[in-house]
Design a protein around this motif. Structure first.
Motif, PDB file in Angstrom:
ATOM      1  N   LYS A 154     -40.291 -13.365   3.757  1.00  0.00           N
ATOM      2  CA  LYS A 154     -39.164 -13.077   3.866  1.00  0.00           C
ATOM      3  C   LYS A 154     -37.815 -13.424   4.304  1.00  0.00           C
ATOM      4  O   LYS A 154     -38.148 -14.332   4.919  1.00  0.00           O
ATOM      5  N   CYS A 155     -36.731 -12.528   4.579  1.00  0.00           N
ATOM      6  CA  CYS A 155     -35.103 -12.808   4.716  1.00  0.00           C
ATOM      7  C   CYS A 155     -35.711 -12.908   5.927  1.00  0.00           C
ATOM      8  O   CYS A 155     -35.908 -11.343   6.630  1.00  0.00           O
ATOM      9  N   THR A 156     -35.323 -14.473   7.592  1.00  0.00           N
ATOM     10  CA  THR A 156     -35.822 -13.908   8.683  1.00  0.00           C
ATOM     11  C   THR A 156     -34.337 -12.703   9.158  1.00  0.00           C
ATOM     12  O   THR A 156     -34.372 -12.530   9.985  1.00  0.00           O
ATOM     13  N   HIS A 157     -33.394 -12.467   8.250  1.00  0.00           N
ATOM     14  CA  HIS A 157     -32.237 -12.262   8.929  1.00  0.00           C
ATOM     15  C   HIS A 157     -31.092 -12.854  10.647  1.00  0.00           C
ATOM     16  O   HIS A 157     -30.530 -12.468  11.074  1.00  0.00           O
ATOM     17  N   CYS A 158     -31.583 -14.523   9.930  1.00  0.00           N
ATOM     18  CA  CYS A 158     -30.787 -15.258  11.172  1.00  0.00           C
ATOM     19  C   CYS A 158     -29.714 -14.972  11.357  1.00  0.00           C
ATOM     20  O   CYS A 158     -29.113 -15.847  11.732  1.00  0.00           O
ATOM     21  N   ASN A 159     -28.696 -14.857  10.460  1.00  0.00           N
ATOM     22  CA  ASN A 159     -27.406 -15.278   9.759  1.00  0.00           C
ATOM     23  C   ASN A 159     -27.103 -16.496   9.404  1.00  0.00           C
ATOM     24  O   ASN A 159     -25.661 -16.601   9.881  1.00  0.00           O
ATOM     25  N   ARG A 160     -27.463 -17.214   9.809  1.00  0.00           N
ATOM     26  CA  ARG A 160     -27.440 -18.814   9.252  1.00  0.00           C
ATOM     27  C   ARG A 160     -26.373 -18.017   8.308  1.00  0.00           C
ATOM     28  O   ARG A 160     -25.578 -19.105   8.186  1.00  0.00           O
ATOM     29  N   CYS A 161     -26.724 -17.667   7.253  1.00  0.00           N
ATOM     30  CA  CYS A 161     -25.856 -18.205   6.211  1.00  0.00           C
ATOM     31  C   CYS A 161     -24.460 -17.501   5.948  1.00  0.00           C
ATOM     32  O   CYS A 161     -23.250 -18.036   5.194  1.00  0.00           O
ATOM     33  N   VAL A 162     -24.610 -16.671   6.895  1.00  0.00           N
ATOM     34  CA  VAL A 162     -23.073 -15.532   7.692  1.00  0.00           C
ATOM     35  C   VAL A 162     -22.107 -16.202   8.152  1.00  0.00           C
ATOM     36  O   VAL A 162     -20.528 -16.529   7.175  1.00  0.00           O
ATOM     37  N   GLY A 163     -22.837 -17.271   9.103  1.00  0.00           N
ATOM     38  CA  GLY A 163     -22.011 -17.893   9.576  1.00  0.00           C
ATOM     39  C   GLY A 163     -21.657 -19.086   9.184  1.00  0.00           C
ATOM     40  O   GLY A 163     -20.672 -19.818   9.429  1.00  0.00           O
ATOM     41  N   ARG A 164     -22.345 -19.650   8.132  1.00  0.00           N
ATOM     42  CA  ARG A 164     -21.849 -20.459   7.255  1.00  0.00           C
ATOM     43  C   ARG A 164     -21.017 -19.549   5.992  1.00  0.00           C
ATOM     44  O   ARG A 164     -20.051 -20.946   5.646  1.00  0.00           O
ATOM     45  N   THR A 165     -20.481 -19.242   5.977  1.00  0.00           N
ATOM     46  CA  THR A 165     -20.167 -18.379   4.658  1.00  0.00           C
ATOM     47  C   THR A 165     -18.541 -18.889   4.249  1.00  0.00           C
ATOM     48  O   THR A 165     -17.842 -18.909   3.219  1.00  0.00           O
ATOM     49  N   SER A 182     -37.139 -22.518   8.585  1.00  0.00           N
ATOM     50  CA  SER A 182     -38.405 -22.341   8.990  1.00  0.00           C
ATOM     51  C   SER A 182     -38.678 -21.240   7.272  1.00  0.00           C
ATOM     52  O   SER A 182     -40.038 -21.167   6.661  1.00  0.00           O
ATOM     53  N   ARG A 183     -37.897 -21.046   6.470  1.00  0.00           N
ATOM     54  CA  ARG A 183     -37.681 -20.177   5.245  1.00  0.00           C
ATOM     55  C   ARG A 183     -38.392 -21.473   3.456  1.00  0.00           C
ATOM     56  O   ARG A 183     -38.768 -20.972   3.305  1.00  0.00           O
ATOM     57  N   PHE A 184     -38.562 -22.527   4.047  1.00  0.00           N
ATOM     58  CA  PHE A 184     -39.069 -23.741   3.705  1.00  0.00           C
ATOM     59  C   PHE A 184     -39.750 -25.320   3.804  1.00  0.00           C
ATOM     60  O   PHE A 184     -40.035 -24.903   5.350  1.00  0.00           O
ATOM     61  N   PRO A 185     -40.177 -25.745   3.209  1.00  0.00           N
ATOM     62  CA  PRO A 185     -41.600 -26.641   3.857  1.00  0.00           C
ATOM     63  C   PRO A 185     -41.192 -27.823   4.055  1.00  0.00           C
ATOM     64  O   PRO A 185     -41.328 -28.355   5.268  1.00  0.00           O
ATOM     65  N   SER A 186     -39.545 -28.404   4.028  1.00  0.00           N
ATOM     66  CA  SER A 186     -38.686 -29.207   4.360  1.00  0.00           C
ATOM     67  C   SER A 186     -37.432 -28.497   4.697  1.00  0.00           C
ATOM     68  O   SER A 186     -37.081 -27.957   3.843  1.00  0.00           O
ATOM     69  N   VAL A 187     -37.209 -29.554   5.393  1.00  0.00           N
ATOM     70  CA  VAL A 187     -34.969 -29.125   5.324  1.00  0.00           C
ATOM     71  C   VAL A 187     -34.370 -29.328   4.152  1.00  0.00           C
ATOM     72  O   VAL A 187     -33.506 -29.406   3.057  1.00  0.00           O
ATOM     73  N   LYS A 188     -35.587 -31.064   3.318  1.00  0.00           N
ATOM     74  CA  LYS A 188     -34.773 -31.211   2.224  1.00  0.00           C
ATOM     75  C   LYS A 188     -35.214 -30.033   1.330  1.00  0.00           C
ATOM     76  O   LYS A 188     -34.054 -30.123   0.838  1.00  0.00           O
ATOM     77  N   ALA A 189     -35.778 -29.462   1.530  1.00  0.00           N
ATOM     78  CA  ALA A 189     -36.493 -28.542   0.559  1.00  0.00           C
ATOM     79  C   ALA A 189     -35.106 -27.175  -0.190  1.00  0.00           C
ATOM     80  O   ALA A 189     -33.970 -27.031  -0.714  1.00  0.00           O
ATOM     81  N   MET A 190     -34.775 -27.122   1.177  1.00  0.00           N
ATOM     82  CA  MET A 190     -33.767 -26.164   1.238  1.00  0.00           C
ATOM     83  C   MET A 190     -32.693 -26.524   0.374  1.00  0.00           C
ATOM     84  O   MET A 190     -31.686 -26.178   0.623  1.00  0.00           O
ATOM     85  N   GLN A 191     -32.473 -28.013   1.445  1.00  0.00           N
ATOM     86  CA  GLN A 191     -31.364 -28.504   1.377  1.00  0.00           C
ATOM     87  C   GLN A 191     -30.982 -28.595  -0.505  1.00  0.00           C
ATOM     88  O   GLN A 191     -29.678 -28.270  -1.629  1.00  0.00           O
ATOM     89  N   GLU A 192     -31.912 -28.640  -1.194  1.00  0.00           N
ATOM     90  CA  GLU A 192     -32.116 -28.924  -2.729  1.00  0.00           C
ATOM     91  C   GLU A 192     -32.279 -27.641  -3.359  1.00  0.00           C
ATOM     92  O   GLU A 192     -31.111 -27.531  -4.707  1.00  0.00           O
ATOM     93  N   GLN A 193     -32.742 -26.395  -2.821  1.00  0.00           N
ATOM     94  CA  GLN A 193     -32.253 -25.276  -3.052  1.00  0.00           C
ATOM     95  C   GLN A 193     -31.176 -25.041  -2.893  1.00  0.00           C
ATOM     96  O   GLN A 193     -30.006 -24.134  -4.147  1.00  0.00           O
ATOM     97  N   ILE A 194     -30.360 -25.277  -1.996  1.00  0.00           N
ATOM     98  CA  ILE A 194     -28.710 -24.664  -2.311  1.00  0.00           C
ATOM     99  C   ILE A 194     -27.975 -25.499  -2.352  1.00  0.00           C
ATOM    100  O   ILE A 194     -27.112 -24.731  -3.422  1.00  0.00           O
ATOM    101  N   LEU A 195     -27.824 -26.861  -3.221  1.00  0.00           N
ATOM    102  CA  LEU A 195     -27.643 -27.648  -3.759  1.00  0.00           C
ATOM    103  C   LEU A 195     -27.681 -27.566  -5.125  1.00  0.00           C
ATOM    104  O   LEU A 195     -26.156 -27.022  -6.321  1.00  0.00           O
ATOM    105  N   GLU A 196     -28.855 -26.536  -6.053  1.00  0.00           N
ATOM    106  CA  GLU A 196     -29.027 -26.800  -6.921  1.00  0.00           C
ATOM    107  C   GLU A 196     -27.885 -25.191  -8.003  1.00  0.00           C
ATOM    108  O   GLU A 196     -27.550 -24.849  -8.714  1.00  0.00           O
ATOM    109  N   TRP A 197     -28.291 -23.995  -6.901  1.00  0.00           N
ATOM    110  CA  TRP A 197     -27.296 -23.498  -6.440  1.00  0.00           C
ATOM    111  C   TRP A 197     -26.138 -23.031  -6.764  1.00  0.00           C
ATOM    112  O   TRP A 197     -25.239 -22.286  -7.146  1.00  0.00           O
ATOM    113  N   ASN A 198     -25.280 -24.275  -6.300  1.00  0.00           N
ATOM    114  CA  ASN A 198     -24.156 -24.579  -6.955  1.00  0.00           C
ATOM    115  C   ASN A 198     -23.377 -25.795  -7.300  1.00  0.00           C
ATOM    116  O   ASN A 198     -23.093 -26.171  -6.550  1.00  0.00           O
ATOM    117  N   GLN A 199     -24.384 -25.568  -8.329  1.00  0.00           N
ATOM    118  CA  GLN A 199     -23.899 -27.133  -9.230  1.00  0.00           C
ATOM    119  C   GLN A 199     -22.684 -26.841  -9.885  1.00  0.00           C
ATOM    120  O   GLN A 199     -22.638 -24.859 -10.590  1.00  0.00           O
TER     121      GLN A 199
END
Ligand code: FMN
Ligand code: SF4
Length: 211
Positions: A164-175, A186-203
């Motif tokens: 689930k989305c934890t509604h932590c608002n980190r994405c909101v603060g980074r708009t 906390s939603r990803f197995p690692s910070v690297k995995a999180m960063q990879e998803q963000i980069l993949e979405w923003n190609q």
């Protein structure tokens, strides 16, 4: 935009809804999208904690833009973080469907279809709100950033997504400062995995050959 106290405790605010109704009809509005609070981000729009670290990053990265921006950046760095974090979190907490009361009121008084907004993520809660005619639709932002396939998850019969989305608002603060994505490690197995998803979405779109 009305705050809860004035709308529900002060009867003389109701004529405003009458005006909204008249105005909406005169310009042929098809539906209303009900969001509350003032400014972005605010706790009635994005119920959850105040994204202190991300907003601090925003203040610091924009400090050169105006005197006001320089002052707020100076303040945010001068006051101890634990204190500021606590202060700025006053009034911020997660509540699913935080604007449903408003949506219901607008629907009843204005008579137009109403989209409710704010903190939705749970199928039975959403269906309950629509069945009880508190709103006609809901909109979601953060829950769909966390799980873009959320509607398929609902269709498959699940009430909530597994991660689930934890509604932590980190994405909101980074708009303003960062590419769109989920920034809750906390939603990803690692910070690297999180960063990879963000980069993949923003190609960037593939550049077409110039030849
Ligand atoms: C990454 C992100 C950026 C947003 N940007 C804006 C914005 O620029 N202006 C605005 O009025 N609302 C903005 N919103 C608020 C959403 O439109 C929505 O009202 C809010 O997130 C509440 O819905 P939710 O609880 O389903 O996330 C943003 C939300 C997110 C998550
Ligand atoms: S950063 Fe991720 S978990 Fe946090 S509110 Fe945004 S989408 Fe949800």
């Amino acid at each position: 935009m009305f705050g809860r106290p004035s709308l529900f405790r002060t009867p003389n605010r109701f004529p405003h809804l009458g005006l909204v109704s008249k105005g909406a009809r005169s310009v042929k509005v098809d539906y209303l999208h009900v969001v509350a609070g003032f400014g972005f981000p605010n706790p009635r729009d994005v119920p959850g904690p105040f994204p202190f670290d991300e907003i601090k990053m925003f203040f610091n990265s924009t400090r050169h833009l105006s005197r006001k921006a320089a002052v707020r950046s100076t303040v945010v760095n001068a006051v101890p973080a634990f204190l500021l974090r606590r202060l700025l979190n006053i009034g911020w907490k997660y509540e699913q469907g935080i604007n449903l009361d408003f949506a219901e009121r607008f629907k009843a008084v204005v008579g137009l279809p109403v989209i409710a907004n704010g903190g939705f993520q749970q199928k039975d809660f959403i269906e309950g709100a629509i069945e009880a005619e508190r709103c006609d639709m809901v909109s979601m932002a953060r829950a769909l950033i966390a799980n873009p396939d959320l509607l398929d998850v609902f269709r498959a019969g699940f009430n909530t997504p597994a991660n689930k989305c934890t509604h932590c608002n980190r994405c909101v603060g980074r708009t303003v400062t960062s590419p769109l994505g989920c920034y809750d490690p906390s939603r990803f197995p690692s910070v690297k995995a999180m960063q990879e998803q963000i980069l993949e979405w923003n190609q960037p779109d593939p550049v077409e050959s110039q030849e």
